[in-house]
Design an enzyme around this catalytic site. Sequence first.
Site, PDB file in Angstrom:
ATOM      1  N   CYS A 248       0.855  -1.193   0.000  1.00 47.49           N
ATOM      2  CA  CYS A 248       0.000   0.000   0.000  1.00 47.49           C
ATOM      3  C   CYS A 248       0.880   1.228   0.000  1.00 47.49           C
ATOM      4  CB  CYS A 248      -0.996  -0.032   1.156  1.00 47.49           C
ATOM      5  SG  CYS A 248      -0.261  -0.114   2.792  1.00 47.49           S
ATOM      6  N   ARG A 253      -2.310  -0.803   5.417  1.00 46.05           N
ATOM      7  CA  ARG A 253      -3.516  -1.347   4.800  1.00 46.05           C
ATOM      8  C   ARG A 253      -3.229  -2.723   4.190  1.00 46.05           C
ATOM      9  NH1 ARG A 253      -4.913   3.723   1.087  1.00 46.05           N
ATOM     10  NH2 ARG A 253      -2.659   3.993   1.306  1.00 46.05           N
TER      11      ARG A 253
END
Lengths: 302, 161
Positions: A248, A253
Amino acid sequence: MPVPTDPSPALADYAHPERLVTTQWLADNLGAEGLVVVESDEDVLLYETGHIPGSVKIDWHTDLNDPVTRDYVDGEGFAQLMAAKGISRDSTVVIYGDKSNWWAAYALWVFTLFGHEDVRLLDGGRAAWLAEERETTTDAPSPAATDYPVVERRDEEIRAFASDVLGHLGNGPLIDVRSAEEYTGARTHMPAYPEEGALRGGHIPTAESVPWARAAAEDGRFKGRAELEAIYSGEKGLQPGDDVIAYCRIGERSSHTWFVLTHLLGYDKVRNYDGSWTEWGNAVRVPIATGTEPGDAPARRA
Amino acid sequence: MSAATAGPAAGQGGPTEGLPPALAEIVEDFHAVSEPERLQLLLDFSRGLPALPPRYADHPELLEPVPECQSPIFLLTEVDDDADRTVRLFFSAPPEAPTTRGFAGILAEGLDGLPAAQVLDVPGDVCSRLGLDRAVSPLRLRGMTGMLGRIQRQVRESTAA
């Protein structure tokens, strides 16, 4: 002694249901011998505003990252942190946090780098606990220090570095879990998030876009296994034996997606590239693709 | 890690140099306590952040977003027509973003009611003088610097002839 796993039918379909607990299970097991609850948030003060009774706080930035080098703490640093938080090598650790458990998943992934065996996520995280109006407190516990062994961090199985990613292009699937605007190169950071300094926009060539949030239901809990399989296998063609790398912006994430693929769908070769776009988007002479298409693997330089 | 990392760079004055009195006092308060207590102090500022008056609470579109912060925060400055061009500050941030609210609370208590010239003179590095680098992290403190920059830009625009 590990605490028994959550037998809830809501979790039973997942490949490794022992990696998740429900809010009800946690409420029933608070205070159980051998259980340590950890809160890990994006906001460094959220824990102080009220947390699950007895839980300790671990901050991704000030506790898990090395203060100088862009890396995680070493075995000694991790052992000190665990000792201070009252965690033993055989403790059952349940982690929860804000933002649909991004940072909780990130912390769980770091625990895994050190081979801590029994570490689980609270499905739905902090938001689910609060939505059900369960008990919170501002009392910080003072756990008795434990004697946690110094364990060498093992990066190779679940962590990818930029050089690994370069060698991976054209050889295995890459998953970009950022927003669509970040993937295409329209922007270099999350909408409404700080600019963390990437000089170039776009994605790593061949990476398929699967924003992390597609794995989360509206209430922040994980989607069911069939829905997850429809996305990752049905749409993107991934298979449980694939050598997958997820990334990410700084690796938080993609920890969420790493958890989904590894523990909910049972993939056994998933790595998180924590350097992610803040490294790739600044590196000299690495290939970048822009727009909505994954793009081709570059020809190898002689 | 030495304690020196929490203070200003060597060769400069103390951490309160060049600050208006209220802001200097806040910086001193932070330095007077241990690092865990600094977080608690930041939480106090978070709790003390004044709510928006109705004229802005009903018109959130009048406030400017601060994308440097990790959490949604909006701010607005007013500059009075008095001789000092007194500055008024207004902030809006949700309770689930206590760190951002804490930063806003510090700026509200330290700058609200000052003459425009003093607000414009606040050094841009003030956020790194609170001794929060290790407890909060420099990355998060950037959000506070972003707020200060936007306040100063708005005041500059309001006071331009």
